[in-house]
Design a protein around this motif. Structure first.
Motif, short mmCIF file in Angstrom:
data_model
loop_
_atom_site.label_atom_id
_atom_site.label_comp_id
_atom_site.label_asym_id
_atom_site.label_seq_id
_atom_site.Cartn_x
_atom_site.Cartn_y
_atom_site.Cartn_z
N GLY A 115 0.87 -1.17 -0.03
CA GLY A 115 -0.08 0.10 -0.05
C GLY A 115 0.84 1.35 -0.05
O GLY A 115 0.50 2.35 -0.50
N ALA A 116 1.91 1.08 0.63
CA ALA A 116 3.12 2.34 0.76
C ALA A 116 3.41 2.72 -0.85
O ALA A 116 3.67 3.73 -1.05
CB ALA A 116 3.98 1.94 1.81
N TYR A 131 1.75 2.08 -3.60
CA TYR A 131 0.72 3.09 -4.29
C TYR A 131 0.58 4.45 -3.85
O TYR A 131 0.18 5.36 -4.47
CB TYR A 131 -0.91 2.09 -4.13
CG TYR A 131 -0.57 0.95 -5.05
CD1 TYR A 131 -0.84 1.12 -6.41
CD2 TYR A 131 -0.18 -0.40 -4.45
CE1 TYR A 131 -0.48 -0.13 -7.32
CE2 TYR A 131 -0.33 -1.42 -5.28
CZ TYR A 131 -0.40 -1.30 -6.42
OH TYR A 131 -0.21 -2.55 -7.39
N ARG A 132 0.62 4.41 -2.42
CA ARG A 132 0.54 5.95 -1.60
C ARG A 132 1.62 6.78 -2.30
O ARG A 132 1.49 7.93 -2.35
CB ARG A 132 0.76 5.61 -0.13
CG ARG A 132 -0.73 5.01 0.51
CD ARG A 132 -0.30 4.78 1.92
NE ARG A 132 -1.52 4.37 2.50
CZ ARG A 132 -2.47 5.07 3.03
NH1 ARG A 132 -2.35 6.35 3.13
NH2 ARG A 132 -3.53 4.39 3.54
N ARG A 145 -0.27 -0.37 -11.58
CA ARG A 145 -0.21 -1.88 -11.14
C ARG A 145 0.66 -2.50 -11.63
O ARG A 145 1.32 -3.51 -10.89
CB ARG A 145 -1.64 -2.51 -11.39
CG ARG A 145 -2.90 -1.85 -10.75
CD ARG A 145 -4.22 -2.87 -10.45
NE ARG A 145 -3.52 -3.64 -9.10
CZ ARG A 145 -3.86 -2.89 -7.91
NH1 ARG A 145 -4.03 -1.64 -7.49
NH2 ARG A 145 -3.27 -3.70 -7.01
N GLU A 197 1.92 -7.26 2.09
CA GLU A 197 0.65 -6.82 2.61
C GLU A 197 -0.17 -6.07 1.54
O GLU A 197 0.66 -5.13 1.09
CB GLU A 197 0.87 -6.23 3.58
CG GLU A 197 -0.25 -5.33 4.60
CD GLU A 197 0.32 -3.79 4.82
OE1 GLU A 197 -0.55 -2.96 4.69
OE2 GLU A 197 1.19 -3.67 5.34
N GLY A 198 -1.36 -6.26 1.43
CA GLY A 198 -1.84 -5.48 0.16
C GLY A 198 -3.41 -5.84 -0.14
O GLY A 198 -4.06 -6.13 0.88
N ARG A 199 -3.78 -5.66 -1.35
CA ARG A 199 -5.08 -6.09 -1.88
C ARG A 199 -5.18 -7.14 -2.78
O ARG A 199 -6.17 -7.89 -2.86
CB ARG A 199 -5.97 -4.89 -2.46
CG ARG A 199 -5.81 -3.64 -1.54
CD ARG A 199 -6.78 -3.54 -0.53
NE ARG A 199 -7.08 -2.45 0.34
CZ ARG A 199 -6.04 -1.62 0.90
NH1 ARG A 199 -4.87 -2.37 1.13
NH2 ARG A 199 -6.24 -0.72 1.46
N ASP A 200 -4.23 -7.37 -3.57
CA ASP A 200 -4.20 -8.52 -4.65
C ASP A 200 -2.84 -9.46 -4.49
O ASP A 200 -2.39 -9.89 -5.62
CB ASP A 200 -4.05 -7.55 -6.02
CG ASP A 200 -2.84 -6.64 -5.97
OD1 ASP A 200 -2.30 -6.37 -5.22
OD2 ASP A 200 -2.67 -6.51 -7.30
N ARG A 205 -8.78 3.27 12.00
CA ARG A 205 -8.31 4.21 11.37
C ARG A 205 -8.17 5.69 11.98
O ARG A 205 -7.18 6.48 12.00
CB ARG A 205 -8.93 4.26 9.75
CG ARG A 205 -8.18 5.12 8.73
CD ARG A 205 -6.74 5.03 8.64
NE ARG A 205 -6.13 3.82 8.50
CZ ARG A 205 -5.83 3.37 7.42
NH1 ARG A 205 -6.21 4.08 6.11
NH2 ARG A 205 -5.60 1.94 7.24
N ARG A 209 -13.39 4.00 -0.04
CA ARG A 209 -12.17 3.52 -0.25
C ARG A 209 -12.29 2.01 -0.82
O ARG A 209 -11.87 1.57 -1.77
CB ARG A 209 -10.91 3.90 0.41
CG ARG A 209 -9.77 3.84 -0.19
CD ARG A 209 -8.88 4.72 0.41
NE ARG A 209 -8.35 4.39 1.84
CZ ARG A 209 -7.53 3.87 2.39
NH1 ARG A 209 -6.73 3.23 1.70
NH2 ARG A 209 -7.34 3.60 3.76
N ASP A 248 -11.89 0.18 -4.35
CA ASP A 248 -10.95 -0.82 -4.52
C ASP A 248 -11.47 -2.36 -5.02
O ASP A 248 -11.15 -3.07 -5.62
CB ASP A 248 -10.07 -0.96 -2.83
CG ASP A 248 -9.41 0.05 -2.71
OD1 ASP A 248 -8.97 1.00 -3.94
OD2 ASP A 248 -8.71 0.18 -1.56
O1 C5P Z 1 -3.00 -0.43 2.39
P1 C5P Z 1 -3.06 1.12 2.20
O2 C5P Z 1 -4.39 1.55 2.96
O3 C5P Z 1 -1.94 1.53 2.52
O4 C5P Z 1 -3.39 1.15 0.71
C1 C5P Z 1 -3.68 2.17 -0.02
C2 C5P Z 1 -4.33 1.99 -1.24
O5 C5P Z 1 -3.65 1.60 -2.18
C3 C5P Z 1 -5.57 0.92 -1.16
O6 C5P Z 1 -6.88 1.83 -0.68
C4 C5P Z 1 -5.62 0.31 -2.58
O7 C5P Z 1 -6.56 1.15 -3.47
C5 C5P Z 1 -4.34 0.48 -2.98
N1 C5P Z 1 -3.52 -0.73 -2.93
C6 C5P Z 1 -3.78 -1.79 -4.08
N2 C5P Z 1 -3.04 -3.01 -4.01
C7 C5P Z 1 -2.47 -3.33 -2.87
C8 C5P Z 1 -2.01 -2.24 -1.77
C9 C5P Z 1 -2.82 -1.08 -1.93
O8 C5P Z 1 -4.27 -1.26 -4.99
N3 C5P Z 1 -1.75 -4.57 -3.17
#
Ligand code: C5P
Length: 222
Positions: A35-36, A38-39, A108, A127-130, A156, A179, A183
């Motif tokens: 996530g860091a 993408y941030r 991505r 750690e992430g989403r995908d 949060r 969010r 996502d």
């Molecule tokens: O985990 P975190 O809240 O820091 O992630 C920020 C944003 O980055 C998420 O809301 C998501 O849109 C994106 N993200 C993602 N895939 C990941 C990690 C984060 O799309 N593997």
């Protein structure tokens, strides 16, 4: 013991960051907070005046930036083009920017490549989403952390307040839900539980309880 790839996915506020960090420390693994990344792209876009829906400009931006993790006395730091952006990427505005730029397939792809090169040797918690669905579909262990929307918003809120940010609880809950909806509904790599992921609902569990459960599962596969 084998050096595994451990994937930890889930919505924001589900406990991913805290648990991934603790799990990696307990296993003596490297923790990678995707996530860091993408941030950081979101912050870079914001600074460069790139619109988060401008795919072409985002693709070029990704080619021109570097993102690294550094471990120092102050904990893990995120470096964007060599600059420490660890705090700058944690604001509510950058959470939303991250979510928007992460919907771009070029972003991505670039981040996915970086994550693969960082994690392919194993001995990592990502750690992430995908992670379990797209980046490392063959990860040996996959967790999907969950918690109620109210609890995730509350976590949060506490996190932001502890940093001295002025935030409103109801607004924070609303932002977390917005969010997660974005996502979960995006076209590329949406937030979804992998078929072979183990779901843990952390709503009414302590951090220690979740950690012990995760450790038990990882150790059973090493
Ligand atoms: O985990 P975190 O809240 O820091 O992630 C920020 C944003 O980055 C998420 O809301 C998501 O849109 C994106 N993200 C993602 N895939 C990941 C990690 C984060 O799309 N593997």
């Amino acid at each position: 013991k084998r050096e595994l790839i451990v994937a930890v996915d889930g919505p924001s506020g589900s406990g991913k960051s805290t648990l991934s960090r603790l799990l990696a420390a307990a296993l003596n693994y490297i923790n990678i907070d995707t996530g860091a990344m993408y941030r950081s792209v979101g912050l870079a876009a914001h600074r460069a005046g790139v619109h988060p829906e401008d795919d072409q400009a985002l693709a070029e931006l990704c080619q021109s930036l570097t993102i690294e993790f550094a471990r120092s006395g102050a904990g893990e730091r995120v470096l964007l083009n060599g600059e420490d952006v660890s705090e700058a990427i944690r604001t509510p505005a950058m959470s939303m920017m991250a979510s928007r730029v992460s919907a771009c397939s070029a972003v991505r792809e670039a981040m996915g490549e970086l994550q693969k090169s960082m994690g392919e040797k194993g001995g990592v918690v990502l750690e992430g989403r995908d992670i379990g669905t797209v980046v490392f579909p063959n990860a040996e262990v996959k967790f999907f952390l969950l918690a109620s929307a109210a609890e995730r918003g509350r976590r949060r809120f506490e996190e932001l307040r502890a940093k001295g940010l002025q935030v409103d609880l109801q607004q924070t809950i609303a932002e977390v839900e917005e969010r997660d909806a974005a996502d979960s509904n995006r076209q590329h790599a949406p937030l979804v539980q992998a078929d072979d992921a183990l779901a843990i609902d952390t709503t009414s569990m302590t951090i220690e309880q979740v950690l012990q459960e995760m450790l038990r599962i990882v150790n059973s596969r090493r």
